[in-house]
Design a protein around this motif. Structure first.
Motif, mmCIF file in Angstrom:
data_model
loop_
_atom_site.group_PDB
_atom_site.id
_atom_site.type_symbol
_atom_site.label_atom_id
_atom_site.label_comp_id
_atom_site.label_asym_id
_atom_site.label_seq_id
_atom_site.Cartn_x
_atom_site.Cartn_y
_atom_site.Cartn_z
ATOM 1 N N GLY A 35 63.582 11.608 -43.598
ATOM 2 C CA GLY A 35 62.582 10.627 -43.143
ATOM 3 C C GLY A 35 61.408 10.531 -44.101
ATOM 4 O O GLY A 35 60.254 10.508 -43.664
ATOM 5 N N GLN A 36 61.703 10.478 -45.410
ATOM 6 C CA GLN A 36 60.615 10.514 -46.399
ATOM 7 C C GLN A 36 60.053 9.129 -46.714
ATOM 8 O O GLN A 36 60.653 8.349 -47.452
ATOM 9 N N LEU B 225 52.765 8.109 -47.678
ATOM 10 C CA LEU B 225 51.610 7.218 -47.494
ATOM 11 C C LEU B 225 50.974 6.898 -48.843
ATOM 12 O O LEU B 225 50.744 7.813 -49.645
ATOM 13 N N PRO C 33 54.292 17.740 -45.483
ATOM 14 C CA PRO C 33 53.236 17.268 -46.403
ATOM 15 C C PRO C 33 53.728 16.323 -47.501
ATOM 16 O O PRO C 33 52.901 15.683 -48.162
ATOM 17 N N THR D 90 49.729 14.351 -50.270
ATOM 18 C CA THR D 90 48.699 13.319 -50.240
ATOM 19 C C THR D 90 47.681 13.569 -49.116
ATOM 20 O O THR D 90 46.476 13.717 -49.378
ATOM 21 N N ILE E 115 60.202 20.895 -45.245
ATOM 22 C CA ILE E 115 61.618 21.300 -45.241
ATOM 23 C C ILE E 115 62.287 21.139 -46.625
ATOM 24 O O ILE E 115 63.187 21.895 -46.967
ATOM 25 N N ASP E 116 61.823 20.160 -47.410
ATOM 26 C CA ASP E 116 62.521 19.816 -48.659
ATOM 27 C C ASP E 116 62.067 20.733 -49.797
ATOM 28 O O ASP E 116 60.930 20.633 -50.267
ATOM 29 N N LEU F 111 60.240 19.558 -52.964
ATOM 30 C CA LEU F 111 58.816 19.181 -52.942
ATOM 31 C C LEU F 111 57.895 20.377 -53.185
ATOM 32 O O LEU F 111 56.712 20.203 -53.488
ATOM 33 N N ILE G 157 62.790 12.903 -35.968
ATOM 34 C CA ILE G 157 62.596 14.026 -35.049
ATOM 35 C C ILE G 157 61.207 14.001 -34.378
ATOM 36 O O ILE G 157 60.683 15.044 -33.995
HETATM 37 N N1 SAM Z 1 52.860 13.669 -45.355
HETATM 38 C C1 SAM Z 1 53.513 12.930 -46.407
HETATM 39 C C2 SAM Z 1 52.838 11.587 -46.557
HETATM 40 O O1 SAM Z 1 52.188 11.165 -45.613
HETATM 41 O O2 SAM Z 1 52.962 10.976 -47.605
HETATM 42 C C3 SAM Z 1 55.012 12.770 -46.148
HETATM 43 C C4 SAM Z 1 55.402 12.162 -44.813
HETATM 44 S S1 SAM Z 1 57.106 11.792 -44.644
HETATM 45 C C5 SAM Z 1 57.086 10.514 -43.438
HETATM 46 C C6 SAM Z 1 57.782 13.140 -43.695
HETATM 47 C C7 SAM Z 1 57.817 14.482 -44.389
HETATM 48 O O3 SAM Z 1 58.369 15.455 -43.484
HETATM 49 C C8 SAM Z 1 58.684 14.556 -45.631
HETATM 50 O O4 SAM Z 1 58.002 15.222 -46.650
HETATM 51 C C9 SAM Z 1 59.927 15.327 -45.199
HETATM 52 O O5 SAM Z 1 60.576 15.996 -46.251
HETATM 53 C C10 SAM Z 1 59.306 16.271 -44.167
HETATM 54 N N2 SAM Z 1 60.267 16.786 -43.148
HETATM 55 C C11 SAM Z 1 61.348 16.159 -42.625
HETATM 56 N N3 SAM Z 1 61.962 16.912 -41.699
HETATM 57 C C12 SAM Z 1 61.230 18.056 -41.604
HETATM 58 C C13 SAM Z 1 61.354 19.253 -40.829
HETATM 59 N N4 SAM Z 1 62.346 19.397 -39.932
HETATM 60 N N5 SAM Z 1 60.455 20.244 -41.008
HETATM 61 C C14 SAM Z 1 59.428 20.108 -41.915
HETATM 62 N N6 SAM Z 1 59.273 18.997 -42.686
HETATM 63 C C15 SAM Z 1 60.142 17.983 -42.531
#
Ligand code: SAM
Length: 299
Positions: free
Chosen positions: A26-27, A30, A56, A60, A77-78, A81, A130
């Motif tokens: 779900g990347q 922002l 994170p 950002t 999780i990734d 990153l 999620i």
């Molecule tokens: N915070 C950043 C921004 O605003 O630009 C990224 C937001 S992005 C919508 C969601 C972030 O959640 C991604 O970095 C993704 O890899 C991480 N993520 C997805 N599933 C996760 C999990 N189960 N546990 C922790 N992080 C997760």
């Protein structure tokens, strides 16, 4: 460190590390400083606060959080990153990045270790796949929380905030409103993200109630009744509960309890308030206690 809210800086970081977005996580990062400012203002973070950030990304929003909080833990999780976050957050000594799946973490333990008995603040641009398990997991595992400020799909934010009788009202509205007061702080269009999501988004604040707004003798039973009422939305509440595989109250008991609420026996679940669901479950819990042969509530 350059402000990553500026899209040019985000692109430079992504290119430098040859980062490829992973849809399964779900990347959608922002890239709008105004939206970032709005999230930080809505989250109401001060120098005394400990903040948990979920996902994170490249850091950002983490940078903004580090500027105003006492301490930040960011769970990502990734693993691709992690080296990026080491660079983008290197100026800050009040942040810890944890490479983990948030759904597998003991957040109550983390909160205790980092903040003692004081409730924590959670801020995130959530991975949309999620959203519900993350939010309900935080509430149900009794993590001490003051406020959750999150970017979610607009449709989900509307459901969390919905009132009885509206089309968005459902089990999620009741579950969230049992634990917290929801308030949408901003609507956010797809062009504020990279890559652009297919849906609109919204920032919602969930301010945790100090005490639940209703008194419930059996929380599990109330949530089972709520779930079953909305699983069969087109049916009357009485028929929905009567046909529910998880509940086996007799038809008479169900009808009697609905009438005791002071509503017609053919009422639909979607018109009942949280107070009425609490009262209904208290009545059914009472009847089943005094009439134990007539009922079986399955685990
Ligand atoms: N915070 C950043 C921004 O605003 O630009 C990224 C937001 S992005 C919508 C969601 C972030 O959640 C991604 O970095 C993704 O890899 C991480 N993520 C997805 N599933 C996760 C999990 N189960 N546990 C922790 N992080 C997760």
């Amino acid at each position: 460190m350059a402000d990553l809210g500026n899209p040019r800086n985000t692109i430079a970081v992504l290119q430098k590390y040859q980062f490829h977005f992973q849809k399964k996580f779900g990347q959608n990062f922002l890239i709008d400083p105004h939206v970032l400012d709005k999230i930080i203002a809505a989250a109401d973070i001060g120098r005394e606060d400990f903040v948990l950030e979920i996902g994170p990304g490249i850091g950002t929003m983490t940078q903004y959080l580090c500027e105003c909080a006492r301490e930040v833990v960011a769970v990502e999780i990734d693993k691709n990153l992690i080296p990026i976050l080491e660079t983008t957050l290197k100026e800050y000594d009040n942040v810890e990045v944890v490479n983990s799946d948030i759904l597998k973490m003991d957040i109550a333990k983390l909160a205790r270790e980092k903040n003692g008995q004081k409730p924590i603040k959670v801020v995130a641009n959530l991975p949309y796949y999620i959203t519900t398990p993350i939010i309900m997991g935080l509430f149900e595992s009794h993590v001490p929380i003051e406020k959750i400020t999150v970017m979610v799909q607009k449709e989900v934010a509307d459901r969390m905030q919905a009132s009885p009788g509206s089309k968005d009202y459902g089990a999620l509205s009741l579950a969230v409103q049992y634990y917290a007061a929801p308030e949408i702080a901003a609507n956010v269009p797809p062009n504020c993200f990279m890559p652009r999501p297919a849906v609109g988004s919204a920032v919602i604040c969930l301010t945790r109630h100090k005490e639940p707004p209703v008194k419930v003798t059996d929380e599990k039973l109330m949530f089972a009744i709520i779930r079953e009422s909305f699983n069969q939305r087109r049916k009357t509440l009485a028929n929905g509960l009567n046909n529910a595989p998880d509940l086996c109250f007799s038809k008479e008991m169900i009808q009697e309890s609905i009438l005791a609420l002071g509503v017609p026996v053919n009422v639909r679940g979607e018109t009942l308030s949280l107070e009425q669901f609490a009262e209904l479950s208290n009545i059914l819990a009472d009847i089943s206690f005094t009439n134990i042969d007539n009922v079986c509530v399955q685990e």
